[in-house]
Structures are given as structure tokens and as C-alpha cells.
Design a protein around this motif. Structure first.
Motif, PDB file in Angstrom:
ATOM      1  N   LEU A   1       1.046  -1.308   0.260  1.00  0.00           N
ATOM      2  CA  LEU A   1       0.102   0.166   0.503  1.00  0.00           C
ATOM      3  C   LEU A   1       0.560   1.222  -0.211  1.00  0.00           C
ATOM      4  O   LEU A   1       1.718   1.396   0.876  1.00  0.00           O
ATOM      5  N   THR A   2      -0.094   2.144  -0.339  1.00  0.00           N
ATOM      6  CA  THR A   2       0.860   3.772  -0.690  1.00  0.00           C
ATOM      7  C   THR A   2       0.206   4.705   0.979  1.00  0.00           C
ATOM      8  O   THR A   2      -0.347   4.114   1.543  1.00  0.00           O
ATOM      9  N   GLU A   3       1.286   5.502   1.581  1.00  0.00           N
ATOM     10  CA  GLU A   3       1.051   6.187   2.713  1.00  0.00           C
ATOM     11  C   GLU A   3      -0.335   6.453   2.485  1.00  0.00           C
ATOM     12  O   GLU A   3      -1.060   6.789   3.573  1.00  0.00           O
ATOM     13  N   ASP A   4      -1.279   7.336   1.212  1.00  0.00           N
ATOM     14  CA  ASP A   4      -1.609   7.674   1.475  1.00  0.00           C
ATOM     15  C   ASP A   4      -3.178   7.128   0.942  1.00  0.00           C
ATOM     16  O   ASP A   4      -4.318   7.120   0.115  1.00  0.00           O
ATOM     17  N   VAL A   5      -2.878   5.807   1.591  1.00  0.00           N
ATOM     18  CA  VAL A   5      -4.009   4.361   0.498  1.00  0.00           C
ATOM     19  C   VAL A   5      -5.437   4.907   0.593  1.00  0.00           C
ATOM     20  O   VAL A   5      -5.188   5.172   2.262  1.00  0.00           O
ATOM     21  N   THR A   6      -6.478   4.914   0.148  1.00  0.00           N
ATOM     22  CA  THR A   6      -7.302   4.804   0.730  1.00  0.00           C
ATOM     23  C   THR A   6      -8.485   3.411   0.726  1.00  0.00           C
ATOM     24  O   THR A   6      -7.730   2.796   0.007  1.00  0.00           O
ATOM     25  N   TRP A   7      -9.500   3.293   1.231  1.00  0.00           N
ATOM     26  CA  TRP A   7     -10.407   2.034   0.861  1.00  0.00           C
ATOM     27  C   TRP A   7     -11.393   2.069   1.687  1.00  0.00           C
ATOM     28  O   TRP A   7     -12.000   2.678   2.852  1.00  0.00           O
ATOM     29  N   SER A   8     -12.704   1.906   0.601  1.00  0.00           N
ATOM     30  CA  SER A   8     -13.862   2.128   0.510  1.00  0.00           C
ATOM     31  C   SER A   8     -15.071   0.610   0.312  1.00  0.00           C
ATOM     32  O   SER A   8     -14.303  -0.472  -0.822  1.00  0.00           O
ATOM     33  N   MET A   9     -15.784   0.178   0.789  1.00  0.00           N
ATOM     34  CA  MET A   9     -16.512  -0.738   0.297  1.00  0.00           C
ATOM     35  C   MET A   9     -18.203  -0.421   0.219  1.00  0.00           C
ATOM     36  O   MET A   9     -19.420  -0.228   0.797  1.00  0.00           O
ATOM     37  N   PRO A  10     -19.269   0.009  -0.790  1.00  0.00           N
ATOM     38  CA  PRO A  10     -19.590   0.226  -0.635  1.00  0.00           C
ATOM     39  C   PRO A  10     -20.677  -0.678  -0.868  1.00  0.00           C
ATOM     40  O   PRO A  10     -20.190  -1.399  -1.638  1.00  0.00           O
TER      41      PRO A  10
ATOM     42  N   ILE B   1      -0.608  -0.398  -3.860  1.00  0.00           N
ATOM     43  CA  ILE B   1      -2.014   0.277  -4.425  1.00  0.00           C
ATOM     44  C   ILE B   1      -2.222   1.675  -3.962  1.00  0.00           C
ATOM     45  O   ILE B   1      -1.769   1.531  -1.999  1.00  0.00           O
ATOM     46  N   ARG B   2      -2.546   2.042  -4.219  1.00  0.00           N
ATOM     47  CA  ARG B   2      -2.553   3.573  -3.570  1.00  0.00           C
ATOM     48  C   ARG B   2      -4.677   3.591  -3.246  1.00  0.00           C
ATOM     49  O   ARG B   2      -4.971   4.103  -2.388  1.00  0.00           O
ATOM     50  N   GLU B   3      -5.279   2.470  -3.905  1.00  0.00           N
ATOM     51  CA  GLU B   3      -6.578   3.166  -3.045  1.00  0.00           C
ATOM     52  C   GLU B   3      -7.148   1.794  -4.230  1.00  0.00           C
ATOM     53  O   GLU B   3      -7.307   0.920  -4.805  1.00  0.00           O
TER      54      GLU B   3
END
Length: 350
Positions: A252-261, A328-330
Motif C-alpha cells: 500500500l501507498t502512504e495515502d491509500v484509501t479503502w472504501s466498501m459500498p 496500491i493507492r486505492e
């Protein structure tokens, strides 16, 4: 002399289309199917870009083709059949947008969470953006005047940005930048003026430019190559299946995001994402299995979660990855077994 065979073939093909058109106007539904079948895939992708949902695209395309079938007598041949079908499909999608509004991702609803939210509950009153299977996406630009590649124009960031546009701006941008229609053609298709189309394009470009990261995923994927892409998907899958937090974090990148609609909470930054990963998918969700897939022109993996009652791993989510460089950034996890059929994926694994 070398051009004669190709010109003869083109003439024959044109005659076949004209013959099918005449038969379709006389009520031959098989002839109509032959006419529209070569365009079905690209029309479906257009409906997805407009609506942000594979299921909505299915319904809209079916409705559009029914409208075209019923209104075929009004097609006078002043434009190509392709242009006319895009007109019908676009107007159908605009009707859907007017009735339903736009689709969202969790980051559209509020700020990220710093710590894991245990027991997050799906929001059922939100129209969520959905994934799109790569099997429905053509390669390259749709035409010589198109600005975007077909795969660029279904990337999650692009489709999510489109959702922030009013319907007329969304349609104008897609018809002009993705499909390569001229502004005057679009004005006819949308029953407005060329000046109005140009104005809509200007506003749409400004909004979309603010929301789309650079470079595009297509450029990133070409730069890292297929071998590294397969490694990322395999390493991610292995990390979850083994409960290996260190291996996951290394991807993962330092600014990674993880969302789960359809879950409303989402996470930004390595600390918050790690907290979520360690306390939920890596420890409390049980056993995982994964199958590599591809969605929205991006790397993706289908996730299967163990279910005691079924005695199997049931389809849980389609995880779509946004990459930066070789990390992976997102991660966007589209939760729901209803996504799996469109990807041709099994509903369960042993």
C-alpha cells in the motif's frame, strides 16, 4: 486494383445492412437484432458511463433498443444507424438520471474515518456506484476524434467524476470526448443548439479535470507491466488468506484509501487502513478465497468469504485496485453477490 476486393466487400456489407433495415422496418425482429448486435457492447458501455451501474445499464439498453425497434420507421437515414442508436440510448439514460439522480461512492457522503468502525451497516437508501466487467470494454479510442481511450473512460475515477455532472453535461462530454461525435451532431441528438453543447462541454471538462488523478490507470498499467500486475493481485490475495498484515501493508501507498459500498464509512492513510484491515478482514471475517478478475479497466480481485451455513466460501465483494507506481493507492470493495454474475464468476468456492 488492390482496392477492388475491399470496396466490393464494403458495398456488399452496406447492402446487407440496407436489406436488414428494410426488413426490420417491415417488422422483422431478427433483422433488427442483426443490425444492433455489432453495436450492443459499446452501447452498453455508454449506458454504464452515463448511469454508473451495470444493472442500470442492462435495463437502459433493453429499454433503448425497445424504443428503437418501435420507432424505427422514424429513422430517415440522415445520420448513421450508430448515431441514431446512440441518440436513443442517451435520451433513455437521461430519463433514468432525471428520475433517479446520481450514484455515489462513500467518499461522496462524508469524511474518512480515522479508526475502524465495527459493525458498519449498509446504507440502502443511497444509489451506489457499481463495478463494470472488462469483458464489456473495447480497446483504444472509439474514433479518430475521441480524446479518451475506451478503458480510460470506464475507470472508477472517471465514472465517479461523471456522477457529479448534470445529465446534459454528462451526455455531452461522453458523446464528444469518448465517442468522438461533433458538437453539431450532439446538438441534434440532444435537441439543443451547438452553443449549448459547447457550453456544457466547457463546464463538464472543468469539473471532471478537478476530480481525476493523473496519470490514468491505463498509463500506470502499461508502465508496470502484466507480470507485476499479476504479482500485486496474487500478493494481496495471499495476504488476506493468511491474515498477514505486514504483507498487505507492504503493498500500500502512504495515502491509500479503502472504501466498501454500500457501507458508508471509508478510510484514508496507511494508519487508518491498517487499523481497519487488522481488525476486520484479517481477523474477524473468517476464511477468504480469491479469484483474479478485471473491472473498469483496472486490476481487480473477486473475494469469497467462508459461510458456515453454506459450507462454502460465498461471493462477498469485487475489489477494484487503483495503483500508483507498483503499489496500491486505492481499494474499492463493491460488496454484494449480485455483482458476480456480470463478471461471469461463480457464486461460491469450496
Amino acid at each position: 486494383m488492390s482496392d477492388i476486393p475491399s470496396r466490393t466487400a464494403e458495398t456488399a456489407a452496406g447492402g446487407a445492412v440496407d436489406g436488414d433495415l428494410a426488413r426490420a422496418r417491415d417488422g422483422d425482429d431478427i433483422a433488427f437484432t442483426r443490425l444492433v448486435e455489432p453495436l450492443r457492447r459499446e452501447l452498453h458501455a455508454h449506458c454504464y458511463r452515463m448511469l454508473g451501474s451495470t444493472h442500470d445499464a442492462d435495463d437502459a439498453l433493453q429499454d433503448a433498443l425497445l424504443r428503437a425497434w418501435r420507432g424505427l420507421a422514424r429513422f430517415e437515414g440522415r445520420s448513421s444507424l450508430r448515431s441514431w442508436l446512440y441518440t436513443v440510448a442517451t435520451r433513455t439514460c437521461l430519463d433514468v438520471i432525471e428520475a433517479r439522480g446520481r450514484r455515489a461512492l462513500p467518499m461522496d457522503l462524508g469524511p474518512s474515518s480515522d479508526r475502524v468502525v465495527v459493525g458498519d451497516v449498509p446504507l440502502t437508501d443511497v444509489a451506489w456506484l457499481g463495478p463494470y466487467p472488462d469483458a464489456g470494454i473495447a480497446d483504444g479510442p472509439a474514433g479518430p476524434d475521441a480524446r479518451y481511450e475506451q478503458r480510460e473512460a470506464v475507470e472508477l475515477a472517471f465514472v465517479a467524476a461523471l456522477q457529479h455532472l448534470p445529465g446534459n453535461q454528462r451526455a455531452a462530454l461522453l458523446l464528444f470526448e469518448v465517442l468522438g461525435f461533433a458538437a453539431a451532431e450532439i446538438a441534434t441528438m440532444m435537441e439543443t443548439s451547438t452553443a449549448s453543447v459547447n457550453s456544457a462541454l466547457q463546464r463538464a471538462r472543468s469539473i471532471v479535470a478537478e476530480k481525476i488523478p493523473s496519470p490514468t490507470q491505463q498509463r500506470t498499467l502499461r508502465e508496470i507491466g502484466d507480470a507485476r500486475l499479476r504479482e500485486i493481485v496474487a500478493e494481496y490475495s495471499t495476504a488476506l488468506e493468511r491474515g498477514d498484515a505486514d504483507a498487505l501493508v507492504a503493498l500500500l501507498t502512504e495515502d491509500v484509501t479503502w472504501s466498501m459500498p454500500p457501507l458508508p464509512h471509508w478510510y484514508r492513510g496507511l494508519e487508518a487502513v491498517t487499523d481497519f484491515a487488522v481488525r476486520v478482514p484479517l481477523t474477524t471475517c473468517g476464511s477468504w478465497r480469491h479469484l483474479p478478475t478485471a473491472a473498469n479497466g483496472q486490476a481487480a480481485v473477486a473475494c469469497y468469504r467462508w459461510n458456515d451455513d453454506a459450507g462454502a466460501h460465498l461471493g462477498w465483494s469485487i475489489n477494484v485496485f487503483g495503483l500508483r507506481g507498483r503499489r496500491i493507492r486505492e481499494i474499492t470493495s463493491f460488496i454484494g453477490l449480485d455483482h458476480f454474475a456480470a463478471f461471469g464468476l461463480p457464486a461460491s468456492l469450496p
